[in-house]
Design a protein around this motif. Sequence first.
Motif, mmCIF file in Angstrom:
data_model
loop_
_atom_site.group_PDB
_atom_site.id
_atom_site.type_symbol
_atom_site.label_atom_id
_atom_site.label_comp_id
_atom_site.label_asym_id
_atom_site.label_seq_id
_atom_site.Cartn_x
_atom_site.Cartn_y
_atom_site.Cartn_z
ATOM 1 N N UNK A 98 43.218 14.095 -15.133
ATOM 2 C CA UNK A 98 44.188 12.888 -14.982
ATOM 3 C C UNK A 98 44.438 12.449 -13.408
ATOM 4 N N UNK A 99 44.644 11.372 -13.337
ATOM 5 C CA UNK A 99 44.873 10.740 -11.852
ATOM 6 C C UNK A 99 45.963 11.385 -11.397
ATOM 7 N N UNK A 109 47.821 10.024 -4.820
ATOM 8 C CA UNK A 109 46.515 9.869 -4.249
ATOM 9 C C UNK A 109 45.461 9.473 -5.072
ATOM 10 N N UNK A 110 44.149 9.400 -4.584
ATOM 11 C CA UNK A 110 43.090 8.688 -5.178
ATOM 12 C C UNK A 110 42.163 9.898 -5.628
ATOM 13 N N UNK A 111 42.850 11.029 -5.772
ATOM 14 C CA UNK A 111 42.083 12.193 -6.384
ATOM 15 C C UNK A 111 42.381 12.373 -7.779
ATOM 16 N N UNK A 114 37.006 11.363 -5.955
ATOM 17 C CA UNK A 114 37.849 10.155 -5.712
ATOM 18 C C UNK A 114 37.692 9.051 -6.881
ATOM 19 N N UNK A 115 38.555 8.327 -7.066
ATOM 20 C CA UNK A 115 38.642 7.312 -8.067
ATOM 21 C C UNK A 115 38.978 5.947 -7.895
ATOM 22 N N UNK A 116 38.681 5.627 -6.353
ATOM 23 C CA UNK A 116 38.954 4.040 -6.076
ATOM 24 C C UNK A 116 37.641 3.681 -5.459
ATOM 25 N N UNK A 117 36.330 3.805 -5.896
ATOM 26 C CA UNK A 117 35.155 3.224 -5.729
ATOM 27 C C UNK A 117 35.018 1.925 -5.942
ATOM 28 N N UNK A 118 34.583 1.014 -4.979
ATOM 29 C CA UNK A 118 34.068 -0.410 -5.438
ATOM 30 C C UNK A 118 32.794 -0.162 -5.951
ATOM 31 N N UNK A 119 32.083 0.728 -5.764
ATOM 32 C CA UNK A 119 30.531 0.572 -6.301
ATOM 33 C C UNK A 119 30.623 1.850 -7.004
#
Length: 490
Positions: free
Chosen positions: A393-394, A398-400, A438-443
């Motif tokens: 789960x998020x 944070x973005x982890x 991490x979960x905030x990748x643009x690519x």
Amino acid sequence: MSTNGVSQALKPQFGLVNHEGRYLTAETFGFKVNALAPSMKKKQIWTLEQDDEDGQTVFLRSHLGRYLEADKDGKVKCEAETPNDDCRFLLAAQPDGRWALQSEPHQRYFGGSADHLTCFAQSFGEAELWAVHLSLHPQANLLSVSRKRYAHLAVPEDEITVDTNIPWGVDSLITLVYQEGKYSLKTCDNRFLNNDGKLVRVAGPGTDYTLEIRSGKLTFKDYEEKYLSPMGPTGTLRSGRCTKPGKDELFDLEESHPQVVFQGSNNRFVSIRQGVSISANQDDETDMETFQMEIDKETKKCMFRTSGGTYWTLVSQGGIESTATEITENTLFDIKWLGRRVALKASNGKYVCTKKNGQLAAVSSIQGDDEQFVMKLINRPILILRGESGFVCHHKSSNTLDVNRSVYDIFTLLFNDGAYQIKGNSEKFWYISSDLVCTDGDTAEDFFFEFLEHGRVGIKGNNGKYLRADKGGTLKGDADRVDTFSLWEY
């Protein structure tokens, strides 16, 4: 050698959550019970058993195999190895889905908070009501007990129908979404089942159902206290008129094994369309090109079931056919994980290759190009993962990602030439940075799935390391050894 059927009914195990949001816990030491845990792990999982002679009486069995009991003075413990009179409870399901548990011999209600649990209340209030949170993996196949047919998304009719003999393909995946004590049923294309049978993009009162357990089967009750059931010739799933469930309203959840398609070295799909021989000779994916991967619990080897119910099997001169109706040594294959490709080793010790005419044969001693296949998982377009200590789960701030949560996030799984890309609700991608997932990748970044044992998958990052849960419950991508995640089991 174990033999795995098409699917296996999942026992309805669950956590019980009190009015303070804490889970009923069976401690190992002293067989004591409390309601201190903020999340559901092994100690918080219970199994409901019902009296064979008196269907109204239930027993609650802990993860230790001991039974919850309450004496005449209201004292509660979980020590009995076999059910006795003090273990007998009556279950009253409330309109909001919560349970009131009443001691049958003493007529008092079970409740309380923290480590002050008793069974002495003469009537039930907030402190005596327990929300039911299923502990099984929420992605499964849904079987109607009365029709003996499986639910699936019927695309032309734009509804869920209960009319298929086997749960085949992505359309048969049903995801249970838990929120505030209620459940919603989500299809593979991320829509919710409304109580009128329509599929909607946004959840609302009509998509929320109270879960009830009756004789080990599940029922789904809507906000009007009507029950889901299959209706009409095709078994359209919607709420009927019944306010008391009968056989038509009973369902089983069954294991949803991975279903995959293979491409041979000739870039064509492996198929049984031409008959019993297994050949890579098709340009499109249908049920004939889809195979259910069942992993033997003892040997960890794989069996591949066809949509007709037969298995791949090794025959004379290394041929591979779809003629086996029982599990034997010749139906078992070792999978070798080669990054974007896989190799299959048959029981004769030879690798399966794609011959020039497309036929598969286990005749090779090496893993060359002809012995490598692209394998694509097709029945998990939406993904829920569970580690040893909880769901993925998020993290709240944070973005982890956390790997120890009672609630779960649903991710989108995208296939990319033998690898997978994972996307969250924010349309951002997973990636590995400084060993953290991490979960905030643009690519998009590639991950590799390895189905290593029954019900579980190992995930390797682009850095060649496996994902794992660290001691703090954070998902990391730094392990040299595989740490598996549940894909469809508890």
